[in-house]
Design an enzyme around this catalytic site. Structure first.
Site, PDB file in Angstrom:
ATOM      1  N   HIS A 227       0.833  -1.207   0.000  1.00 27.12           N
ATOM      2  CA  HIS A 227       0.000   0.000   0.000  1.00 27.12           C
ATOM      3  C   HIS A 227       0.870   1.259   0.000  1.00 27.12           C
ATOM      4  O   HIS A 227       0.669   2.172  -0.807  1.00 27.12           O
ATOM      5  CB  HIS A 227      -0.939   0.032   1.212  1.00 27.12           C
ATOM      6  CG  HIS A 227      -1.518   1.397   1.450  1.00 27.12           C
ATOM      7  ND1 HIS A 227      -2.573   1.893   0.725  1.00 27.12           N
ATOM      8  CD2 HIS A 227      -1.140   2.399   2.284  1.00 27.12           C
ATOM      9  CE1 HIS A 227      -2.831   3.133   1.109  1.00 27.12           C
ATOM     10  NE2 HIS A 227      -1.974   3.465   2.059  1.00 27.12           N
TER      11      HIS A 227
ATOM     12  N   HIS B  79       1.464   5.250  -2.594  1.00 30.80           N
ATOM     13  CA  HIS B  79       1.905   6.615  -2.275  1.00 30.80           C
ATOM     14  C   HIS B  79       3.121   7.113  -3.031  1.00 30.80           C
ATOM     15  O   HIS B  79       3.236   8.306  -3.284  1.00 30.80           O
ATOM     16  CB  HIS B  79       2.212   6.731  -0.775  1.00 30.80           C
ATOM     17  CG  HIS B  79       1.006   6.692   0.108  1.00 30.80           C
ATOM     18  ND1 HIS B  79       0.186   7.784   0.282  1.00 30.80           N
ATOM     19  CD2 HIS B  79       0.470   5.706   0.860  1.00 30.80           C
ATOM     20  CE1 HIS B  79      -0.799   7.471   1.113  1.00 30.80           C
ATOM     21  NE2 HIS B  79      -0.648   6.208   1.483  1.00 30.80           N
TER      22      HIS B  79
ATOM     23  N   GLU C 177      -5.476   9.687   0.398  1.00 24.57           N
ATOM     24  CA  GLU C 177      -5.886   8.276   0.385  1.00 24.57           C
ATOM     25  C   GLU C 177      -7.014   7.968  -0.596  1.00 24.57           C
ATOM     26  O   GLU C 177      -6.976   6.950  -1.268  1.00 24.57           O
ATOM     27  CB  GLU C 177      -6.309   7.824   1.799  1.00 24.57           C
ATOM     28  CG  GLU C 177      -5.171   7.802   2.819  1.00 24.57           C
ATOM     29  CD  GLU C 177      -4.120   6.712   2.584  1.00 24.57           C
ATOM     30  OE1 GLU C 177      -4.271   5.894   1.656  1.00 24.57           O
ATOM     31  OE2 GLU C 177      -3.118   6.695   3.327  1.00 24.57           O
TER      32      GLU C 177
ATOM     33  N   SER D 171      -4.097   1.256  -4.417  1.00 17.27           N
ATOM     34  CA  SER D 171      -3.516  -0.003  -3.950  1.00 17.27           C
ATOM     35  C   SER D 171      -4.587  -1.051  -3.667  1.00 17.27           C
ATOM     36  O   SER D 171      -4.287  -2.132  -3.181  1.00 17.27           O
ATOM     37  CB  SER D 171      -2.664   0.239  -2.698  1.00 17.27           C
ATOM     38  OG  SER D 171      -3.475   0.683  -1.621  1.00 17.27           O
TER      39      SER D 171
END
Ligand code: PHE
Length: 286
Positions: free
Chosen positions: A137, A142, A183, A202
């Site tokens: 993730h 990111h 997010e 993700s």
């Protein structure tokens, strides 16, 4: 003053997963790349390939272009070599952490242009869903956009803003901005709405869900509205906030938040999933 995931330290009563004994005072640790097993490299590759295959048409172009910086998916990337590349491009670095870290430590790293990536990767039985953020993730979701100059500056500004919010007891409000942009953010493009949020990018299930979900669950980004809105961490989001560009996001968040926090405190909260009357697109008459 604990906020909510992803800037929380641990979830509920459980301690966070990870080996904190090896962490430094700033919560960073060694990646210990040599310790990953063949099975872990293979799992990373399966996660990467499943996700890369569905990016076209769902992820924004900036992300699709940048994801190649992660290198060949055969092995878990070495944070050191990623950092070298990132540093040359936007001045960011990737640092290993044992897992979730306290929010002040998190904000501090971001304000120093150091992005914390969890050292461990999920277990095979967590292929579809993992409760706490893992290496996949953090890295796949990111790191690519840290290669984008405007987004990279936004992330640093967020870190500095977090340190300030801690002193104003406003971390919970600021966390909502992180949640609905970093997010779970969507961006409008000439080809349609696309994802840029790491939690979406993700996730094999939420990526198509978020982009194709029926209108009017895509709400235009509005800073005050976002800060008033609660969120759920244990289900797909029902509403997503859509920015027009990273520049818009950067500019909208540049002013001093201190008066804004006061304003938000005087207004009722908005429940997750709610679309306000003026936000629904006009109904098409048959
Ligand atoms: N402008 C914000 C403040 O004064 C800082 C910030 C910038 C926060 C970008 C989040 C994102 O607190």
């Amino acid at each position: 003053n604990q906020g909510v995931a992803p800037v929380t330290y641990g979830q509920g009563d459980r301690p966070p997963r990870g080996d904190y004994a090896r962490a430094r005072a700033d919560y960073t640790c060694e990646q210990d790349w040599a310790a990953y097993s063949e099975a872990e490299h293979a799992l990373y590759r399966r996660l990467y390939e499943r996700q890369a295959a569905q990016l076209p048409g769902l992820a924004c172009e900036e992300f699709i272009e940048a994801v190649q910086h992660l290198g060949a998916p055969e092995q878990i990337p070495r944070f050191d070599s990623l950092s070298e590349q990132l540093h040359r491009t936007t001045g960011w670095e990737v640092v290993a952490v044992p897992g979730l870290i306290p929010e002040e430590a998190f904000f501090k790293l971001l304000s120093q242009r150091r992005f914390p990536v969890t050292q461990w990767i999920r277990r095979p039985d967590e292929f579809d869903y993992v409760v706490e953020p893992d290496l996949f993730h953090d890295l796949f979701g990111h790191v690519p956009l840290l290669f984008n100059p405007v987004f990279a500056d936004y992330m640093q500004a967020y870190g500095a803003g977090g340190l300030k919010a801690s002193g104003l007891n406003a971390c919970e409000l600021l966390a909502r901005l992180y949640w609905y942009t970093v997010e779970f953010g969507l961006i409008a493009t000439p080809q349609g709405v696309r994802a840029y949020g790491a939690g979406i990018l993700s996730s094999a299930g939420e990526l198509p869900h978020s982009v194709r979900v029926a209108q009017p669950k895509h709400v235009p980004f509005d800073l005050l509205r976002v800060m008033r809105t609660r969120y759920k961490i244990d289900a797909y989001q029902e509403t997503y906030f859509v920015i027009d560009s990273f520049q818009q996001l950067f500019e909208a968040t540049a002013p001093d938040f201190a008066p804004l926090y006061e304003q938000v405190r005087g207004l009722p909260e908005i429940e997750a999933g709610v679309v306000l009357p003026h936000e629904a697109p006009p109904r098409v008459l048959a």
